[in-house]
Design a protein around this motif. Sequence first.
Motif, mmCIF file in Angstrom:
data_model
loop_
_atom_site.group_PDB
_atom_site.id
_atom_site.type_symbol
_atom_site.label_atom_id
_atom_site.label_comp_id
_atom_site.label_asym_id
_atom_site.label_seq_id
_atom_site.Cartn_x
_atom_site.Cartn_y
_atom_site.Cartn_z
ATOM 1 N N ALA A 1 0.827 -1.203 0.000
ATOM 2 C CA ALA A 1 0.000 0.000 0.000
ATOM 3 C C ALA A 1 0.869 1.263 0.000
ATOM 4 O O ALA A 1 0.599 2.224 -0.733
ATOM 5 N N TRP A 2 1.920 1.275 0.826
ATOM 6 C CA TRP A 2 2.884 2.381 0.779
ATOM 7 C C TRP A 2 3.396 2.575 -0.653
ATOM 8 O O TRP A 2 3.448 3.702 -1.167
ATOM 9 N N SER A 3 3.759 1.481 -1.295
ATOM 10 C CA SER A 3 4.351 1.556 -2.630
ATOM 11 C C SER A 3 3.350 2.048 -3.661
ATOM 12 O O SER A 3 3.696 2.835 -4.550
ATOM 13 N N GLU B 1 10.855 3.119 -6.566
ATOM 14 C CA GLU B 1 9.511 3.616 -6.848
ATOM 15 C C GLU B 1 8.660 3.714 -5.587
ATOM 16 O O GLU B 1 7.608 4.365 -5.607
ATOM 17 N N SER B 2 9.116 3.096 -4.515
ATOM 18 C CA SER B 2 8.405 3.195 -3.238
ATOM 19 C C SER B 2 8.843 4.407 -2.427
ATOM 20 O O SER B 2 8.244 4.697 -1.390
ATOM 21 N N LYS C 1 2.191 12.511 -0.044
ATOM 22 C CA LYS C 1 1.587 13.747 0.464
ATOM 23 C C LYS C 1 0.160 13.554 0.963
ATOM 24 O O LYS C 1 -0.418 14.467 1.535
ATOM 25 N N VAL C 2 -0.437 12.379 0.733
ATOM 26 C CA VAL C 2 -1.790 12.149 1.219
ATOM 27 C C VAL C 2 -1.749 11.897 2.727
ATOM 28 O O VAL C 2 -0.699 11.545 3.277
ATOM 29 N N PHE D 1 9.392 9.868 4.377
ATOM 30 C CA PHE D 1 8.583 9.674 3.173
ATOM 31 C C PHE D 1 7.205 10.311 3.290
ATOM 32 O O PHE D 1 6.577 10.592 2.280
ATOM 33 N N ALA D 2 6.718 10.529 4.504
ATOM 34 C CA ALA D 2 5.388 11.106 4.716
ATOM 35 C C ALA D 2 5.504 12.626 4.762
ATOM 36 O O ALA D 2 6.034 13.189 5.710
ATOM 37 N N ARG D 3 5.006 13.281 3.736
ATOM 38 C CA ARG D 3 5.129 14.740 3.629
ATOM 39 C C ARG D 3 3.796 15.450 3.872
ATOM 40 O O ARG D 3 3.757 16.675 3.857
ATOM 41 N N GLY D 4 2.718 14.711 4.076
ATOM 42 C CA GLY D 4 1.447 15.308 4.454
ATOM 43 C C GLY D 4 1.192 15.040 5.924
ATOM 44 O O GLY D 4 2.117 14.859 6.717
ATOM 45 N N SER D 5 -0.072 15.001 6.332
ATOM 46 C CA SER D 5 -0.379 14.690 7.726
ATOM 47 C C SER D 5 -0.035 13.229 7.998
ATOM 48 O O SER D 5 -0.276 12.346 7.172
ATOM 49 N N TYR D 6 0.545 13.001 9.168
ATOM 50 C CA TYR D 6 0.980 11.657 9.537
ATOM 51 C C TYR D 6 0.715 11.454 11.014
ATOM 52 O O TYR D 6 1.098 12.272 11.853
#
Length: 303
Positions: free
Chosen positions: A119-121, A235-236, A241-242, A266-271
């Motif tokens: 799912a991450w990928s 590619e992962s 950003k989601v 790797f997480a650039r949106g809300s986390y």
Amino acid sequence: MPADNSCISISGPWQHRFVQANGAQFHIAHAGTYSDTRPLVLLVHGFPQYWWAWREQIAPLAAAGFEVAAIDKRGFGGSDKTPNSADALLLTDDLIALVHSLGYDRAFLVGLGRGGALAWSAVSKAPDLFAGLVTVSSPHPRTLHRLGMHLTLRTWRHAIDSFLTPLAEKKLQDSRHIAQLLQEWSAPGNNGAAGQAELYTQALRLPGVARAALAQLRWTLLSQHSARGRQYLRESANPVKVPILAVRGALDPLLPPRAWNKDVEFARGSYELLTIAQAGHFVPEEQPAAFTDALRIFLQTHC
């Protein structure tokens, strides 16, 4: 004696469907109706499970207004067992293609264990297709492919055991071994997952499933040593950003809290990293009410 495939079509508040996507046929347990205002919710199981891992979440999410599809990954359950079922690039593309095949251009992706890594990928590879990502017991795949102390000794022991074929394949078809594995990976005394050992073993006895499961584990462990594996890791690694909800069990014996330390790379949106008490590796089965409530709130907040 023919394999018993009754575990695939267990009745409940869902329907069983077969969907064509990415050159294969996939079995899904489906609930809810199509919505042009709310994204699809795609549920992706981990090892050694199949769609049944999400039995406690399907109906509540449908009741909350979402169309829900709990899939059997390629190589598992009622889905096709193709010769190349181990390739994580292909498995990632399966998730993307399934969203399109179900008629959506937006989806929430929810994955557990190896399903969470895929799912991450998928979100990294097709960011415009996804409204949000929920991972369960699944730090970012590049973390899991790094050598180091972010994993426990029990994790490495299992990884080594996965090479012992054909012995390992036979063990995966032994309900006593599966019950022990599920119990070891769960919180002490919690039978939410371990109590389903007979069904999970029945699914692993279907032709080709145990072999595909082991091949996928080996592919993961050796990915850095193949061109396809290195491509998968590249590619992962795109920024995600989601919105992301990462869930872990407080008593997960495989993954200590430090395994999630690199997610923010790797997480650039809300986390948000949510730890659920009295749960091990199989959070949706071990603490279904707490997990389902957290998942529903996340989906409703970001849909």
